[in-house]
Design an enzyme around this catalytic site. Structure first.
Site, PDB file in Angstrom:
ATOM      1  N   TYR A 142       0.710  -1.170   0.000  1.00 18.09           N
ATOM      2  CA  TYR A 142      -0.174   0.087  -0.241  1.00 18.09           C
ATOM      3  C   TYR A 142       0.864   1.292   0.096  1.00 18.09           C
ATOM      4  CZ  TYR A 142      -4.690  -1.828   0.862  1.00 18.09           C
ATOM      5  OH  TYR A 142      -6.045  -2.400   0.805  1.00 18.09           O
ATOM      6  N   LYS A 189       2.776 -15.298   2.477  1.00 18.06           N
ATOM      7  CA  LYS A 189       2.855 -16.109   1.267  1.00 18.06           C
ATOM      8  C   LYS A 189       4.716 -16.517   1.200  1.00 18.06           C
ATOM      9  CE  LYS A 189       1.856 -17.816  -2.704  1.00 18.06           C
ATOM     10  NZ  LYS A 189       0.838 -18.801  -2.892  1.00 18.06           N
ATOM     11  N   ASP A 221      -3.101 -18.113   0.253  1.00 15.77           N
ATOM     12  CA  ASP A 221      -4.233 -18.842  -0.579  1.00 15.77           C
ATOM     13  C   ASP A 221      -4.976 -20.024   0.116  1.00 15.77           C
ATOM     14  OD1 ASP A 221      -1.602 -20.090  -0.623  1.00 15.77           O
ATOM     15  OD2 ASP A 221      -1.559 -20.590  -2.603  1.00 15.77           O
ATOM     16  N   ASP A 245      -6.569  -6.685   4.074  1.00 16.98           N
ATOM     17  CA  ASP A 245      -7.703  -6.253   3.417  1.00 16.98           C
ATOM     18  C   ASP A 245      -8.663  -7.277   2.726  1.00 16.98           C
ATOM     19  OD1 ASP A 245      -9.088  -4.126   2.282  1.00 16.98           O
ATOM     20  OD2 ASP A 245      -8.146  -4.373   0.440  1.00 16.98           O
ATOM     21  N   ASP A 249     -12.527  -8.689   3.844  1.00 13.60           N
ATOM     22  CA  ASP A 249     -13.990  -8.912   3.372  1.00 13.60           C
ATOM     23  C   ASP A 249     -14.350 -10.051   3.034  1.00 13.60           C
ATOM     24  OD1 ASP A 249     -13.623  -5.992   3.028  1.00 13.60           O
ATOM     25  OD2 ASP A 249     -14.325  -6.228   0.910  1.00 13.60           O
TER      26      ASP A 249
HETATM   27  C1  IPM Z   1     -10.490  -0.853   4.068  1.00 11.44           C
HETATM   28  C2  IPM Z   1     -10.451  -0.195   2.661  1.00 11.44           C
HETATM   29  C3  IPM Z   1      -9.330   0.596   2.505  1.00 11.44           C
HETATM   30  C4  IPM Z   1      -8.226  -0.257   2.112  1.00 11.44           C
HETATM   31  C5  IPM Z   1      -9.560   1.472   1.055  1.00 11.44           C
HETATM   32  C6  IPM Z   1     -10.694   2.340   1.194  1.00 11.44           C
HETATM   33  C7  IPM Z   1      -8.322   2.387   0.847  1.00 11.44           C
HETATM   34  O1  IPM Z   1     -10.802  -1.060   1.820  1.00 11.44           O
HETATM   35  O2  IPM Z   1     -10.230  -0.127   5.231  1.00 11.44           O
HETATM   36  O3  IPM Z   1     -10.539  -2.132   4.075  1.00 11.44           O
HETATM   37  O4  IPM Z   1      -7.714  -0.954   1.264  1.00 11.44           O
HETATM   38  O5  IPM Z   1      -7.715  -0.365   3.225  1.00 11.44           O
HETATM   39 MN    MN Z   2     -10.966  -3.151   2.397  1.00  6.65          MN
END
Ligand code: IPM
Ligand code: MN
Length: 371
Positions: A142, A189, A221, A245, A249
């Site tokens: 990042y 990884k 993975d 990240d 999700d």
């Molecule tokens: C999160 C979001 C952020 C990230 C974005 C909005 C930059 O997806 O907080 O998970 O990737 O960290």
């Molecule tokens: Mn995110």
């Protein structure tokens, strides 16, 4: 307790859900006689519109001066669909994390008994899942050097980690495991990446200080597969920025909705609390977004200041709303409630649990649910 809280509602559904979190915090301050002072500041796409900068200096100053930050969401489709945009809303959040040194992002994942049937995953696979992801937040790909060649045909993002960056979050993750089920899984990884090999080396070293913790390694993975194959095996997951990240999700599917997942970003001094969902622009202004992740982020904020009973009150209200199906359309497709109605119910329940009157008509009309 007196707390100065910076409010950064941001883009999309950010303002709507943050408003419900503030309602819950105000109910707590009324009930426990705390003083919460709020200062609102702009960030993200809305800040670009106003000032040309996704993190105006004034916002950064307000955040630095506050005890804690409550963040809504960031992002706008007009930037997502434009790869040539040089100023992007997300830069505001990334800069805020970096400037305030918020190196540890803590994302807990719990399941609610009344929601397990709503997940796309099988009930017996997910029931009782309870883990927390410790995601490194200010390093890795990042924040590495980014490059686009002059002819536009070649691009690179570099991924760098130092021992210090790894050690400081590893200590936090091990400490969390000590008061949980004493298991830590490092996701990396290491079969391919040099940075991952450094993570393994450092985490093995840090582990010597935590002999009661069972340490395990998983390639990312495989971890992505294990998360939905057998999520109950996890207690504390420690990982770098990008993997964290993506995996968080994915993990949200276990809880039934990404609208339920809260997070805390902790540094040496500052602390920021935000839902993990994004700005959900399709729902903006429709009063349908799930406010629970924002409200649960407020509970994490209280916990950060050792206000455990207060945080528990918020969680109990959230659990009650979920049990009674007083939920937004992501969780309640047939007979849903609005964002503000859910927020009002939570507020009323916190203030007067005994007398909160669960009358759907009252809630829908936006009237008090207290009799
Ligand atoms: C999160 C979001 C952020 C990230 C974005 C909005 C930059 O997806 O907080 O998970 O990737 O960290
Ligand atoms: Mn995110």
């Amino acid at each position: 307790m007196k707390l100065k809280i910076a409010l950064l509602p941001g883009d999309g559904i950010g303002p709507e859900v943050t408003q419900q979190a503030v309602k819950a915090l105000n109910a707590i301050s009324d009930k426990y006689k705390h003083t919460f002072e709020y200062v609102t500041a702009s960030v993200g796409s809305i800040a670009i519109d106003e000032t040309g900068n996704p993190l105006p200096d004034e916002t950064l100053k307000i955040c630095s001066d506050a005890d804690a930050i409550l963040f809504g969401a960031i992002g706008d489709p007009k930037y997502d669909n434009n790869p040539n945009a040089t100023v992007r809303p997300e830069q505001g959040l990334l800069k805020l994390r970096k400037e305030l040194g918020l190196f540890a992002n803590i994302r807990p994942l719990t399941t609610y008994n009344s929601l397990v049937h709503k997940s796309n995953l099988k009930e017996d696979v997910i029931k009782g899942t309870d883990f927390v992801i410790y995601r490194e937040l200010t390093g890795g790909i990042y924040f590495g050097d980014k490059n686009l060649s002059d002819d536009g045909n070649s691009a690179s993002d570099s991924c760098t980690y130092t021992s210090e960056e790894i050690d400081r979050i590893a200590h936090l993750a091990f400490k969390a495991a000590q008061v949980r089920r004493k298991k830590l899984t490092l996701v990396d990884k290491a079969n391919v990446l040099e940075t991952s090999r450094l993570w393994r080396k450092r985490v093995l070293e840090v582990a010597k200080e935590y002999p009661t913790i069972q340490l395990e390694f998983l390639f990312v993975d495989n971890a992505a597969m294990q998360l939905i194959l057998n999520p109950k095996q996890f207690d504390v997951i420690l990982t770098e920025n990008m993997f964290g990240d993506i995996l968080s999700d994915e993990a949200s599917v276990i809880s039934g909705s990404i609208g339920l997942l809260a997070s805390a970003s902790i540094g040496k001094h500052a602390a920021l609390f935000e839902p993990i969902h994004g700005s959900y622009p399709q729902a903006k202004g429709k009063n349908i977004a799930n406010p629970l992740a924002a409200v649960l982020s407020a509970a994490m904020l209280l916990e950060h200041f050792d206000l455990y009973e207060e945080a528990e009150d918020i969680r109990a209200a959230v659990e009650k709303s979920v049990d009674l199906n007083i939920s937004t359309p992501d969780l309640n497709t047939t007979n849903h409630f609005s964002t503000t109605s859910v927020g009002n119910f939570l507020r009323d329940f916190i203030l007067d649990e005994e007398n909160t009157f669960y009358n759907k008509n009252n809630i829908d009309l936006g009237q008090s649910t207290i009799i």
